[in-house]
Design a protein around this motif. Structure first.
Motif, mmCIF file in Angstrom:
data_model
loop_
_atom_site.group_PDB
_atom_site.id
_atom_site.type_symbol
_atom_site.label_atom_id
_atom_site.label_comp_id
_atom_site.label_asym_id
_atom_site.label_seq_id
_atom_site.Cartn_x
_atom_site.Cartn_y
_atom_site.Cartn_z
ATOM 1 N N SER A 27 -14.373 20.302 1.230
ATOM 2 C CA SER A 27 -13.231 19.803 2.012
ATOM 3 C C SER A 27 -12.604 18.598 1.305
ATOM 4 N N MET A 28 -11.582 18.033 1.935
ATOM 5 C CA MET A 28 -10.918 16.882 1.326
ATOM 6 C C MET A 28 -11.844 15.665 1.392
ATOM 7 N N ASN A 29 -11.904 14.916 0.300
ATOM 8 C CA ASN A 29 -12.676 13.678 0.298
ATOM 9 C C ASN A 29 -12.272 12.832 1.522
ATOM 10 N N PRO A 30 -13.220 12.377 2.344
ATOM 11 C CA PRO A 30 -12.871 11.681 3.591
ATOM 12 C C PRO A 30 -11.931 10.479 3.406
ATOM 13 N N PHE A 31 -12.060 9.744 2.307
ATOM 14 C CA PHE A 31 -11.163 8.602 2.088
ATOM 15 C C PHE A 31 -9.736 9.065 1.784
ATOM 16 N N ASP A 32 -9.625 10.296 1.257
ATOM 17 C CA ASP A 32 -8.285 10.822 0.944
ATOM 18 C C ASP A 32 -7.578 11.276 2.227
ATOM 19 N N VAL B 245 6.370 12.370 1.186
ATOM 20 C CA VAL B 245 4.952 12.230 0.840
ATOM 21 C C VAL B 245 4.565 13.429 -0.026
ATOM 22 N N VAL B 246 4.046 13.134 -1.225
ATOM 23 C CA VAL B 246 3.650 14.206 -2.149
ATOM 24 C C VAL B 246 2.147 14.104 -2.392
ATOM 25 N N ALA B 247 1.433 15.202 -2.131
ATOM 26 C CA ALA B 247 -0.019 15.226 -2.386
ATOM 27 C C ALA B 247 -0.256 15.881 -3.741
ATOM 28 N N VAL B 248 -1.260 15.397 -4.460
ATOM 29 C CA VAL B 248 -1.577 15.980 -5.771
ATOM 30 C C VAL B 248 -3.083 16.066 -5.931
ATOM 31 N N THR B 249 -3.544 17.167 -6.519
ATOM 32 C CA THR B 249 -4.965 17.246 -6.834
ATOM 33 C C THR B 249 -5.142 17.813 -8.226
ATOM 34 N N CYS B 250 -6.225 17.429 -8.880
ATOM 35 C CA CYS B 250 -6.555 17.960 -10.199
ATOM 36 C C CYS B 250 -7.879 18.698 -10.040
ATOM 37 N N GLY B 251 -7.915 19.961 -10.397
ATOM 38 C CA GLY B 251 -9.156 20.692 -10.262
ATOM 39 C C GLY B 251 -8.952 22.198 -10.280
ATOM 40 N N VAL B 252 -9.967 22.889 -9.819
ATOM 41 C CA VAL B 252 -9.953 24.360 -9.865
ATOM 42 C C VAL B 252 -8.930 24.932 -8.879
ATOM 43 N N VAL C 32 -5.514 13.597 -3.941
ATOM 44 C CA VAL C 32 -6.626 13.997 -3.061
ATOM 45 C C VAL C 32 -7.623 14.837 -3.854
ATOM 46 N N LYS C 33 -8.897 14.670 -3.534
ATOM 47 C CA LYS C 33 -9.934 15.381 -4.278
ATOM 48 C C LYS C 33 -10.709 16.329 -3.366
ATOM 49 N N ARG C 34 -11.058 17.480 -3.905
ATOM 50 C CA ARG C 34 -11.886 18.445 -3.175
ATOM 51 C C ARG C 34 -13.347 18.137 -3.493
ATOM 52 N N VAL C 35 -14.119 17.858 -2.446
ATOM 53 C CA VAL C 35 -15.538 17.512 -2.633
ATOM 54 C C VAL C 35 -16.392 18.353 -1.676
ATOM 55 N N VAL C 36 -17.696 18.309 -1.867
ATOM 56 C CA VAL C 36 -18.588 19.002 -0.927
ATOM 57 C C VAL C 36 -18.433 18.330 0.439
ATOM 58 N N ASP C 37 -18.285 19.132 1.480
ATOM 59 C CA ASP C 37 -18.086 18.610 2.837
ATOM 60 C C ASP C 37 -19.249 17.676 3.197
ATOM 61 N N SER C 38 -18.882 16.519 3.792
ATOM 62 C CA SER C 38 -19.925 15.518 4.042
ATOM 63 C C SER C 38 -20.919 15.949 5.123
ATOM 64 N N GLN D 78 -6.501 24.082 -4.000
ATOM 65 C CA GLN D 78 -5.280 24.240 -3.190
ATOM 66 C C GLN D 78 -5.582 24.000 -1.715
ATOM 67 N N ASP D 79 -6.810 24.303 -1.300
ATOM 68 C CA ASP D 79 -7.201 24.125 0.116
ATOM 69 C C ASP D 79 -6.911 22.707 0.599
ATOM 70 N N VAL D 80 -7.286 21.718 -0.237
ATOM 71 C CA VAL D 80 -7.114 20.331 0.215
ATOM 72 C C VAL D 80 -5.634 19.941 0.229
ATOM 73 N N LEU D 81 -4.856 20.582 -0.641
ATOM 74 C CA LEU D 81 -3.409 20.312 -0.632
ATOM 75 C C LEU D 81 -2.788 20.882 0.643
ATOM 76 N N ARG D 82 -3.305 22.040 1.060
ATOM 77 C CA ARG D 82 -2.772 22.641 2.292
ATOM 78 C C ARG D 82 -3.152 21.776 3.501
ATOM 79 N N THR D 83 -4.352 21.225 3.475
ATOM 80 C CA THR D 83 -4.745 20.310 4.561
ATOM 81 C C THR D 83 -3.808 19.098 4.573
#
Ligand code: AMP
Length: 249
Positions: free
Chosen positions: A34-39, A58-65, A7-13, A69-74
């Protein structure tokens, strides 16, 4: 079977993006993320497969700053069991992300990896296909229906010419289309519970992946402003405008 969901953290749509004054990129410091909508759709699908008894974890993973962690918690509030952060402040390209995900795949050995078909920030649509190539695994992109049984995934893909149904031997990579499902609403109690969960943190160095890239962004520019829209009271006013003001461009 385990499902891995990158999952990727992107600017909220819903927010208006701002290009940095020096044209080097988008201002993400002051924007709601927020989380990328497709994710969101990818996580929903993985959780549904678990609820249906097809997946065991189910294991969620993100690469980034760190804040990613916010998107992983979502994702965990939606139903993911665990989460992994590959922490880096480096700007990431799809190939670098795919290489890091490949190492996570080697460690976690998921039967299925479900990504978004694209991230709404750069619209690259490259990470899923690149990961599948690195894994030497079959892939189905832009999937609108997914049935997993007997070590195979049957996926319906949305294409310009209609839909195409393909069968993939697991382990496989699937990228989620908008039509795959309607992601569930994350309730506050579930979010609070997810806040208490531990996130496994690793780094590109620990994964043995270099974040250096051959791709350089030269310039980012906002779209040219659109001409303002005028509401006319009736058809007569429209005819008048067309007769007296409209120009052939
Ligand atoms: P892209 O190739 O950038 O359009 O992204 C496609 C998909 O790859 C996203 O929907 C995510 O599932 C995954 N992805 C891209 N970047 C990242 C990242 N930094 N961390 C985790 N997953 C990512």
């Amino acid at each position: 079977m385990k499902i891995l969901v990158p999952v990727k953290r992107v600017v909220d749509s819903n927010v208006r993006i701002r290009v940095k004054d020096d044209g080097s990129g988008i201002d993400t410091e002051n924007a709601r993320m927020s989380m990328n909508p497709f994710d969101d759709i990818a996580v929903e699908e993985a959780v549904k497969q678990k609820e249906a008894g097809v997946a065991s974890e189910v294991v969620a993973v993100t690469c980034g700053v760190e804040k990613s962690q916010d998107v992983l918690r979502t994702a965990m509030a939606m139903g993911a069991d665990r989460a992994i952060l590959v922490k880096t402040d480096a700007p990431l390209t799809p190939l670098v992300v795919a290489k890091m995900l490949k190492v996570v795949v080697d460690r976690e050995a998921p039967g299925l990896v479900i990504l978004g078909k694209q991230a709404t920030d750069d619209d690259a649509s490259q990470t899923g296909p690149m990961l599948a190539a690195l894994m030497d695994a079959p892939q189905a992109t832009a999937v609108s229906k997914l049935v997993v049984a007997d070590g195979k995934a049957t996926a319906t893909r949305e294409t310009d010419d209609g839909s195409q149904t393909v069968q993939l031997q697991l382990p496989a990579v699937v990228t989620a289309d908008l039509r795959l499902n309607q992601p569930r609403f994350v309730t506050l109690p579930k979010m609070m519970k997810a806040r208490k969960k531990t996130i496994e943190v690793t780094t590109p160095e620990e994964l043995g992946v270099s974040v250096s890239t051959k791709l350089q962004v030269l310039k980012v520019a906002p779209p040219s402003p659109r001409a303002s829209v005028v509401m006319l009271p009736d058809a007569a006013a429209l005819v008048d405008r067309l007769k007296n003001e409209a120009k052939v461009i």
